[in-house]
Design an enzyme around this catalytic site. Structure first.
Site, PDB file in Angstrom:
ATOM      1  N   SER A 249       0.824  -1.211   0.000  1.00 40.88           N
ATOM      2  CA  SER A 249       0.000   0.000   0.000  1.00 40.88           C
ATOM      3  C   SER A 249       0.861   1.265   0.000  1.00 40.88           C
ATOM      4  CB  SER A 249      -0.886  -0.009   1.243  1.00 40.88           C
ATOM      5  OG  SER A 249      -0.061  -0.090   2.392  1.00 40.88           O
ATOM      6  N   GLY A 253       4.554   2.311   1.794  1.00 47.89           N
ATOM      7  CA  GLY A 253       5.642   2.990   1.083  1.00 47.89           C
ATOM      8  C   GLY A 253       6.032   4.293   1.766  1.00 47.89           C
ATOM      9  N   GLU A 270       6.685  -0.347  -5.229  1.00 46.11           N
ATOM     10  CA  GLU A 270       5.549  -0.728  -6.089  1.00 46.11           C
ATOM     11  C   GLU A 270       4.304  -0.632  -5.225  1.00 46.11           C
ATOM     12  OE1 GLU A 270       5.570  -1.269  -9.203  1.00 46.11           O
ATOM     13  OE2 GLU A 270       7.590  -1.907  -9.739  1.00 46.11           O
ATOM     14  N   CYS A 304      -3.356  -4.608  -7.921  1.00 42.71           N
ATOM     15  CA  CYS A 304      -2.901  -3.206  -7.920  1.00 42.71           C
ATOM     16  C   CYS A 304      -3.336  -2.525  -9.206  1.00 42.71           C
ATOM     17  CB  CYS A 304      -1.394  -3.144  -7.751  1.00 42.71           C
ATOM     18  SG  CYS A 304      -0.509  -4.178  -8.920  1.00 42.71           S
TER      19      CYS A 304
HETATM   20  P1  NAD Z   1       0.279  -3.767   2.857  1.00 40.91           P
HETATM   21  O1  NAD Z   1       0.910  -2.446   2.596  1.00 40.91           O
HETATM   22  O2  NAD Z   1      -0.651  -3.898   3.989  1.00 40.91           O
HETATM   23  O3  NAD Z   1       1.437  -4.868   3.106  1.00 40.91           O
HETATM   24  C1  NAD Z   1       2.410  -5.137   2.125  1.00 40.91           C
HETATM   25  C2  NAD Z   1       3.648  -5.714   2.792  1.00 40.91           C
HETATM   26  O4  NAD Z   1       4.315  -4.683   3.527  1.00 40.91           O
HETATM   27  C3  NAD Z   1       3.376  -6.825   3.805  1.00 40.91           C
HETATM   28  O5  NAD Z   1       4.382  -7.801   3.669  1.00 40.91           O
HETATM   29  C4  NAD Z   1       3.474  -6.103   5.143  1.00 40.91           C
HETATM   30  O6  NAD Z   1       3.835  -6.955   6.214  1.00 40.91           O
HETATM   31  C5  NAD Z   1       4.595  -5.122   4.839  1.00 40.91           C
HETATM   32  N1  NAD Z   1       4.635  -3.897   5.665  1.00 40.91           N
HETATM   33  C6  NAD Z   1       3.610  -3.090   5.989  1.00 40.91           C
HETATM   34  N2  NAD Z   1       4.066  -2.010   6.671  1.00 40.91           N
HETATM   35  C7  NAD Z   1       5.407  -2.144   6.779  1.00 40.91           C
HETATM   36  C8  NAD Z   1       6.439  -1.368   7.376  1.00 40.91           C
HETATM   37  N3  NAD Z   1       6.190  -0.220   8.003  1.00 40.91           N
HETATM   38  N4  NAD Z   1       7.718  -1.806   7.287  1.00 40.91           N
HETATM   39  C9  NAD Z   1       8.000  -2.973   6.637  1.00 40.91           C
HETATM   40  N5  NAD Z   1       7.061  -3.765   6.080  1.00 40.91           N
HETATM   41  C10 NAD Z   1       5.769  -3.346   6.145  1.00 40.91           C
HETATM   42  O7  NAD Z   1      -0.427  -4.223   1.483  1.00 40.91           O
HETATM   43  P2  NAD Z   1      -1.387  -5.467   1.199  1.00 40.91           P
HETATM   44  O8  NAD Z   1      -2.715  -5.234   1.820  1.00 40.91           O
HETATM   45  O9  NAD Z   1      -0.681  -6.754   1.469  1.00 40.91           O
HETATM   46  O10 NAD Z   1      -1.530  -5.378  -0.400  1.00 40.91           O
HETATM   47  C11 NAD Z   1      -2.418  -4.538  -1.068  1.00 40.91           C
HETATM   48  C12 NAD Z   1      -1.737  -3.255  -1.519  1.00 40.91           C
HETATM   49  O11 NAD Z   1      -0.571  -3.543  -2.287  1.00 40.91           O
HETATM   50  C13 NAD Z   1      -2.619  -2.428  -2.446  1.00 40.91           C
HETATM   51  O12 NAD Z   1      -2.457  -1.063  -2.136  1.00 40.91           O
HETATM   52  C14 NAD Z   1      -2.059  -2.739  -3.829  1.00 40.91           C
HETATM   53  O13 NAD Z   1      -2.330  -1.752  -4.800  1.00 40.91           O
HETATM   54  C15 NAD Z   1      -0.602  -2.836  -3.525  1.00 40.91           C
HETATM   55  N6  NAD Z   1       0.115  -3.610  -4.549  1.00 40.91           N
HETATM   56  C16 NAD Z   1       0.902  -2.928  -5.427  1.00 40.91           C
HETATM   57  C17 NAD Z   1       1.558  -3.628  -6.443  1.00 40.91           C
HETATM   58  C18 NAD Z   1       2.397  -2.909  -7.453  1.00 40.91           C
HETATM   59  O14 NAD Z   1       3.169  -3.577  -8.122  1.00 40.91           O
HETATM   60  N7  NAD Z   1       2.308  -1.599  -7.598  1.00 40.91           N
HETATM   61  C19 NAD Z   1       1.424  -5.021  -6.537  1.00 40.91           C
HETATM   62  C20 NAD Z   1       0.622  -5.676  -5.605  1.00 40.91           C
HETATM   63  C21 NAD Z   1      -0.031  -4.953  -4.618  1.00 40.91           C
END
Ligand code: NAD
Length: 514
Positions: A249, A253, A270, A304
């Protein structure tokens, strides 16, 4: 909106057996704990049940994994790139052999329908093949020197340890995009998958370890750590991690980007998308509606690149909406492992709550909602929904946010410039499309003052990219590029080398010194 649902689901015991069988066939040998045991709770959105508990890495174990990968890097970086390619080639062969089993795990943990789960594994195979070719094409340039008797050139070298953090919705492909390319580039990898998909991660780790053993590569070239945010933060903050490639998300990022920058690490982000398609009066509507329905309702709106905004010319808006609503009525919703199902479950209760909240807000902002109802599939802990279409009077606040669920907001336009401005008016910049048979409109959309997204398509939907192109997006999507084209450059460092083979010492820019 009346929809087609399949109301019977497999029992949780059947799902457990499927997961165990798939892991065993893939060659994973380890212990899975009972639900409620210590560690991560590996659950399935198919029924909402916990299947197993899976060991979670401690922070010490995460640090040890980084140390092992750093140690392996000292050997791997000097291994010739085509030899490194042999490891990725073997991984690709194992993925071909175990495609069905890995796809079963993707369906179980992420809720993808079988065809999309198989497609995700195929994407891993494709990127392995791409990376093997790349292992003989890590080209630098030779540049004309302004000084006689001098050669000027660029060399690309491995970076170090690549930390990979991935999201739940592509539980295996995003690891492969990063790992296949990083390994041929001479980097080693430490992966922290989503805490929602630990079983698929165990399977991938078993496959890469088998591949390493088969070709005699160090086992530590690719390590796995499992856990949530805190474990991910070990990769964010550790200076031994040269590149952090993080998928998830925008919120994630925003947290990790500045922290990696603080220590001058490299980062590849990403993040979320809020993807739009423009439908012009000249569009082939049969083709457009099929593409729109796949992009908006496929993967239950949890890609995404999912199509979230439709910008339709006002002269055809009623017809387009009515065709989409009709198509949505015919989408079979239910068990993603059953043949014929096209829409599986949402990942969890929070995703469903987000969808309900967004639809309520859309209604309050003047939207007219079709669909979106929860379906009578399984019991209370599984969340199956009808995809929703919402006609909006304008791009209001709710439309600017990415809600990770199957909601398609429809707005109208009269002038193409206005439509392009609407396409670009959101904070994210991942994917976009135009449906038109007018080449002037198509080229206008692809021009510098057209779509501002990393992906801009003509007459296909926003989702379903091929691995040969660079994948990623602008603005709050993070600016990273993965997969094909020259994305490999993010995984290497460039050295500019000047060699003087003359007996003189001319200085650049005509400078005389002494
Ligand atoms: P999320 O952000 O909740 O989690 C993604 C990953 O990040 C997980 O492994 C989580 O444990 C880790 N994480 C979260 N906060 C962190 C931090 N502060 N430090 C280190 N690691 C951390 O996302 P989600 O719910 O798993 O996935 C959905 C999101 O991902 C949507 O916003 C989607 O658009 C995006 N996404 C983007 C792409 C792309 O290529 N642009 C691809 C797939 C998903």
């Amino acid at each position: 909106m009346t929809t087609m649902t399949t109301s019977t689901l497999p029992s949780v015991d059947t799902l457990r057996e499927r997961a165990r069988d798939a892991l065993t066939a893939i060659g994973w040998r380890g212990d899975l704990g009972a639900p409620g045991g210590p560690g991560l709770q590996a659950s399935t959105p198919i029924t909402g049940d916990v299947l197993f508990s899976v060991a979670e890495s401690t922070t010490d174990q995460a640090d040890a994994a980084i140390a092992e990968a750093a140690q392996a890097f000292s050997v791997w970086r000097s291994t010739p790139a085509p030899v490194r390619g042999a490891l990725v080639a073997r991984l690709g062969e194992l993925l071909v052999a175990h495609k069905a089993e890995l796809a079963t795990l993707v369906t179980l943990e992420a809720g993808k329908i079988t065809s999309e789960a198989l497609g995700e594994v195929q994407e891993m195979i494709d990127v392995c093949q791409f990376a093997v070719g790349l292992s003989r094409q890590l080209y630098g340039r030779t540049i004309a020197s302004e000084r006689p008797g001098h050669r000027l050139m660029e060399n690309w070298h491995p970076l170090g340890v690549v930390g990979v953090i991935t999201a739940f919705n592509f539980p295996v492909a995003v690891w492969a995009w990063n790992t296949a390319v990083a390994l041929v580039c001479g980097d080693t990898v430490v992966w922290k998958p989503s805490e929602l998909t630990p079983l698929t991660a165990l399977a991938c780790q078993a496959l890469i370890e088998r591949a390493a053993a088969d070709v005699g590569a160090p086992r530590e070239v690719s390590r796995l750590i499992q856990g949530g945010r805190e474990i991910g933060e070990r990769l964010v903050d550790d200076p031994r991690v040269a590149l952090l490639s993080a998928t998830g998300s925008v919120r994630m990022g925003q947290q990790v980007g500045p922290r990696v920058a603080q220590r001058f690490g490299k980062v590849l982000l990403e993040l979320g998308g809020n993807n739009a398609a423009i439908v012009t009066p000249s569009a082939d509507l049969d083709l457009a509606v099929r593409a729109i329905v796949f992009s908006a309702a496929g993967t239950a709106g949890q890609r995404c690149t999912t199509l979230r905004r439709l910008i339709v010319h006002s002269s055809i808006a009623d017809e387009v909406v009515s065709r989409i609503v009709d198509a949505y009525r015919q989408l079979p919703i239910g068990d993603p492992g059953t043949d014929g199902t096209l829409v599986g479950p949402l990942i969890h209760a929070a995703a469903y709550r987000d969808m309900v909240r967004a639809l309520e807000q859309a209604g309050a902002e003047g939207g007219e909602v079709f669909g979106g109802e929860r379906q009578d599939v399984g019991d209370e802990s599984a969340y199956y929904v009808a995809p929703a279409v919402v006609r909006m009077p304008a791009q209001t606040d709710v439309v600017h946010a990415e809600t990770f669920a199957p909601i398609l907001y429809v707005m109208t336009y009269d002038d193409l410039d206005e439509a392009i401005a609407m396409n670009n008016a959101v904070p994210q910049g991942l994917s976009s499309s135009i449906f038109t048979l007018d080449m002037r409109e198509a080229e206008r959309f692809l021009a510098a003052d057209g779509s501002d997204c990393g992906i801009a398509n003509v007459n296909i939907g926003t989702s379903g990219a091929e691995i040969g192109g660079a994948f990623g997006g602008e603005k709050q999507t993070g600016g990273g590029r993965e997969s094909g084209s020259d994305s490999w450059k993010a995984y290497m460092r460039r050295a500019t080398n000047t060699v003087n083979y003359s007996t003189e010492l001319p200085l650049a820019q005509g400078v005389h010194f002494g």
